[in-house]
Design a protein around this motif. Sequence first.
Motif, PDB file in Angstrom:
ATOM      1  N   GLU A 208     -16.935   6.366 -44.093  1.00 33.18           N
ATOM      2  CA  GLU A 208     -17.629   7.643 -44.211  1.00 33.18           C
ATOM      3  C   GLU A 208     -16.597   8.748 -44.334  1.00 33.18           C
ATOM      4  O   GLU A 208     -15.405   8.520 -44.161  1.00 33.18           O
ATOM      5  N   ARG A 214     -16.974  11.607 -36.289  1.00 29.96           N
ATOM      6  CA  ARG A 214     -17.264  10.617 -37.329  1.00 29.96           C
ATOM      7  C   ARG A 214     -15.952  10.027 -37.825  1.00 29.96           C
ATOM      8  O   ARG A 214     -15.125  10.728 -38.379  1.00 29.96           O
ATOM      9  N   TYR A 215     -15.777   8.757 -37.582  1.00 31.09           N
ATOM     10  CA  TYR A 215     -14.524   8.087 -37.933  1.00 31.09           C
ATOM     11  C   TYR A 215     -14.822   6.853 -38.765  1.00 31.09           C
ATOM     12  O   TYR A 215     -15.956   6.412 -38.846  1.00 31.09           O
ATOM     13  N   PHE A 218     -14.704   3.301 -35.505  1.00 31.29           N
ATOM     14  CA  PHE A 218     -15.250   3.943 -34.317  1.00 31.29           C
ATOM     15  C   PHE A 218     -15.730   2.849 -33.370  1.00 31.29           C
ATOM     16  O   PHE A 218     -15.696   1.671 -33.705  1.00 31.29           O
ATOM     17  N   GLN A 220     -18.545   1.282 -30.571  1.00 25.61           N
ATOM     18  CA  GLN A 220     -19.915   1.312 -30.062  1.00 25.61           C
ATOM     19  C   GLN A 220     -20.036   0.456 -28.804  1.00 25.61           C
ATOM     20  O   GLN A 220     -19.340  -0.548 -28.646  1.00 25.61           O
ATOM     21  N   ARG A 352     -36.148   5.388 -38.543  1.00 27.95           N
ATOM     22  CA  ARG A 352     -35.021   4.548 -38.924  1.00 27.95           C
ATOM     23  C   ARG A 352     -35.369   4.055 -40.316  1.00 27.95           C
ATOM     24  O   ARG A 352     -36.463   3.566 -40.524  1.00 27.95           O
ATOM     25  N   ALA A 374     -25.610  12.953 -32.019  1.00 32.85           N
ATOM     26  CA  ALA A 374     -26.315  11.747 -31.579  1.00 32.85           C
ATOM     27  C   ALA A 374     -25.319  10.801 -30.916  1.00 32.85           C
ATOM     28  O   ALA A 374     -24.347  10.373 -31.541  1.00 32.85           O
ATOM     29  N   VAL A 375     -25.548  10.507 -29.645  1.00 33.03           N
ATOM     30  CA  VAL A 375     -24.638   9.570 -28.968  1.00 33.03           C
ATOM     31  C   VAL A 375     -25.235   8.175 -28.879  1.00 33.03           C
ATOM     32  O   VAL A 375     -24.537   7.221 -28.531  1.00 33.03           O
ATOM     33  N   CYS A 376     -26.527   8.050 -29.182  1.00 31.07           N
ATOM     34  CA  CYS A 376     -27.134   6.726 -29.079  1.00 31.07           C
ATOM     35  C   CYS A 376     -28.341   6.641 -29.989  1.00 31.07           C
ATOM     36  O   CYS A 376     -29.133   7.583 -30.070  1.00 31.07           O
ATOM     37  N   ILE A 400     -24.573   2.865 -28.685  1.00 32.09           N
ATOM     38  CA  ILE A 400     -24.021   4.144 -28.251  1.00 32.09           C
ATOM     39  C   ILE A 400     -22.731   4.382 -29.022  1.00 32.09           C
ATOM     40  O   ILE A 400     -21.918   3.475 -29.163  1.00 32.09           O
ATOM     41  N   GLY A 401     -22.537   5.591 -29.528  1.00 38.87           N
ATOM     42  CA  GLY A 401     -21.269   5.942 -30.161  1.00 38.87           C
ATOM     43  C   GLY A 401     -20.282   6.329 -29.056  1.00 38.87           C
ATOM     44  O   GLY A 401     -20.391   7.414 -28.493  1.00 38.87           O
ATOM     45  N   ASP A 403     -17.075   7.009 -29.125  1.00 36.09           N
ATOM     46  CA  ASP A 403     -16.186   8.136 -29.431  1.00 36.09           C
ATOM     47  C   ASP A 403     -16.857   9.465 -29.087  1.00 36.09           C
ATOM     48  O   ASP A 403     -16.254  10.356 -28.497  1.00 36.09           O
ATOM     49  N   ARG A 404     -18.131   9.568 -29.513  1.00 36.44           N
ATOM     50  CA  ARG A 404     -18.859  10.822 -29.257  1.00 36.44           C
ATOM     51  C   ARG A 404     -19.157  10.990 -27.772  1.00 36.44           C
ATOM     52  O   ARG A 404     -19.107  12.100 -27.250  1.00 36.44           O
TER      53      ARG A 404
HETATM   54  P1  ATP Z   1     -25.474   9.379 -37.647  1.00 40.05           P
HETATM   55  O1  ATP Z   1     -26.838   9.913 -37.894  1.00 40.05           O
HETATM   56  O2  ATP Z   1     -24.713  10.213 -36.701  1.00 40.05           O
HETATM   57  O3  ATP Z   1     -24.741   9.039 -38.889  1.00 40.05           O
HETATM   58  P2  ATP Z   1     -26.266   6.634 -37.493  1.00 40.05           P
HETATM   59  O4  ATP Z   1     -27.731   6.677 -37.590  1.00 40.05           O
HETATM   60  O5  ATP Z   1     -25.477   6.244 -38.684  1.00 40.05           O
HETATM   61  O6  ATP Z   1     -25.699   8.013 -36.881  1.00 40.05           O
HETATM   62  P3  ATP Z   1     -26.241   4.262 -35.865  1.00 40.05           P
HETATM   63  O7  ATP Z   1     -25.941   3.342 -36.977  1.00 40.05           O
HETATM   64  O8  ATP Z   1     -27.585   4.252 -35.275  1.00 40.05           O
HETATM   65  O9  ATP Z   1     -25.832   5.740 -36.276  1.00 40.05           O
HETATM   66  O10 ATP Z   1     -25.140   4.068 -34.711  1.00 40.05           O
HETATM   67  C1  ATP Z   1     -25.393   4.465 -33.365  1.00 40.05           C
HETATM   68  C2  ATP Z   1     -24.405   5.504 -32.903  1.00 40.05           C
HETATM   69  O11 ATP Z   1     -23.087   5.204 -33.322  1.00 40.05           O
HETATM   70  C3  ATP Z   1     -24.642   6.895 -33.432  1.00 40.05           C
HETATM   71  O12 ATP Z   1     -25.627   7.556 -32.690  1.00 40.05           O
HETATM   72  C4  ATP Z   1     -23.284   7.530 -33.269  1.00 40.05           C
HETATM   73  O13 ATP Z   1     -23.115   7.991 -31.940  1.00 40.05           O
HETATM   74  C5  ATP Z   1     -22.341   6.390 -33.495  1.00 40.05           C
HETATM   75  N1  ATP Z   1     -21.750   6.444 -34.842  1.00 40.05           N
HETATM   76  C6  ATP Z   1     -22.298   6.066 -36.015  1.00 40.05           C
HETATM   77  N2  ATP Z   1     -21.431   6.232 -37.032  1.00 40.05           N
HETATM   78  C7  ATP Z   1     -20.293   6.731 -36.485  1.00 40.05           C
HETATM   79  C8  ATP Z   1     -19.010   7.121 -37.008  1.00 40.05           C
HETATM   80  N3  ATP Z   1     -18.717   6.993 -38.305  1.00 40.05           N
HETATM   81  N4  ATP Z   1     -18.086   7.603 -36.136  1.00 40.05           N
HETATM   82  C9  ATP Z   1     -18.355   7.723 -34.823  1.00 40.05           C
HETATM   83  N5  ATP Z   1     -19.532   7.370 -34.277  1.00 40.05           N
HETATM   84  C10 ATP Z   1     -20.489   6.878 -35.087  1.00 40.05           C
END
Ligand code: ATP
Length: 530
Positions: A208, A214-215, A218, A220, A352, A374-376, A400-401, A403-404
Amino acid sequence: MSEGIAKKEEKPRKFQAIRGTRDLLPPETALWNRVEQTAHEVFATFGFGETRTPIFEQADLFARAVGGETDIVSKEMYTFVDRLEKLPDPPTLGDYGAFIEQAEKLMATEELPAVPGNRLAIERMKRIWDQGNVLGTAGESPIEKVDSAVLEELYKMVVLKDSMELGQSISLRPEATASICRAYIEHGMQQLSQPVKLYYMGPMFRRERPQKGRYRQFYQIGAEVLGGSDAPAIDAEVIEMVMTFFDRLELQGVQLDINSIGDRNCRPKYVELLRAELLKVKDKLGPDSQRRIETNPLRVLDSKLESEQGIIATLPRIADHLCEECAAHYAAVKHQLEMRGVIYRENWRLVRGLDYYMRTTFEITAQGLGSQNAVCGGGRYDGLVELLGGPPTKGIGFAIGEDRLILSLQESTSSLSASGKAPAQQGRDVYIAWMGERAHATAIRAAKDLRKAGFSVELPPVEQKFGKALGQADKLGAKYALILGDNEVSEGLWTLKTLADGSQQKLTEPDLLTFLKREKAKADPSLRSG
Ligand code: ATP
Ligand code: MG
């Protein structure tokens, strides 16, 4: 002159971490460990067991589970071909037999992808080869009867021109739910007592655009409940577990949003209705949303575009279109959350985009994260295990993210420390200032004993003057300096200096340990009973 010397003039190349990846360093890693340790503890109290699945898997697993139409699969996965080395090189006339045999063997072990293209290619070669062998008469080499020109042609076509897949297509995992479901099936976990409750933590990879929160690599922390029933209490307990975890970490500004997105029964009808309504206002939508009317209308509800908010507010809501079973399930989940004292907000726009998600969906946000808050994210995915070739299996989980989560915790600790509460200091308990050979030997032994008793000890590798040593001890944030010189060693009385107030005392070796343990217990009451 050797090459190395000849190149001496060139400046060595500097390496950097790849864009979107980063180094986690001390003292920050202490916070990562605390978060992970807390997850281990909290999840264990809910009966979850840790799973560690591989970081790479067959690309198809994610394509199937996450969905080929999603951004994750269509553009964000790190995918590469794990080239096979074992197939014999271009068979010279005569060893097609060996080539075919080995290809078949490798296909049986999946080292050579058992995809239809490969099967077909090998079957065709085999047919021609076998025909030649049958035609061969006694004493005559079958080779002469094989139409070697045809075989060679075929070989060039299918193998050399890459129409055969010589290696598996492999992806770094962009998420872990697919892997956990694969493992559930692969290890026959449906035989265990259901549901099976698993959790995981580790790196995920998505290509991304890197930005705050956003990394590309990252981390989870997630959990899945697989098998058994879809009782609303399971949904509620999974959510309660995440909230308990966040609560234990004192995460600030936690907000839980929930929704139900129906099931195979009622969602398609709602999606059609939504699409029809969206088509009426198509002109007022941005290009992304316009495209999504066709590909995935639910995702339009996700839009953060200011200009679209007014239109979205007028769209039909799924809550009004759930079938009876889904509506009852959703009502029961909310009731179960209330019984557990979990505070939630209903958010009808929380969707979703993936087909396998159904009914309960939820998202948790926290403070200090800007737009990546969004952390989860989590939800129910009853169809997924079946989609991956397993038996019909209920499933619900979250990710759960990390990093966030850490970013948000850091934001709130720095505001706490601004208001007077100091963040946990990462220093040494004891710095050993030693001088002289005999003292060095004693210092090594003392360090060993103190570390065994759980103290963090810095033992300087070379002798230094006491003044300098004390300066070092200060810099490292040590609580005490243990001063060991010739006098101390021969008297058997060691000098312990408390660096905060500069006070000194002389202690025997056993008294030193007792003293330090008592002081540590004073600082951390939880240790006192132990
Ligand atoms: P977002 O809407 O932030 O892109 P997502 O719907 O892609 O999130 P999920 O696939 O549901 O995210 O992953 C769950 C969690 O993982 C997210 O709520 C977020 O905290 C974390 N997350 C997702 N992508 C990244 C990323 N590129 N870097 C850091 N954390 C991430
Ligand atoms: Mg995303």
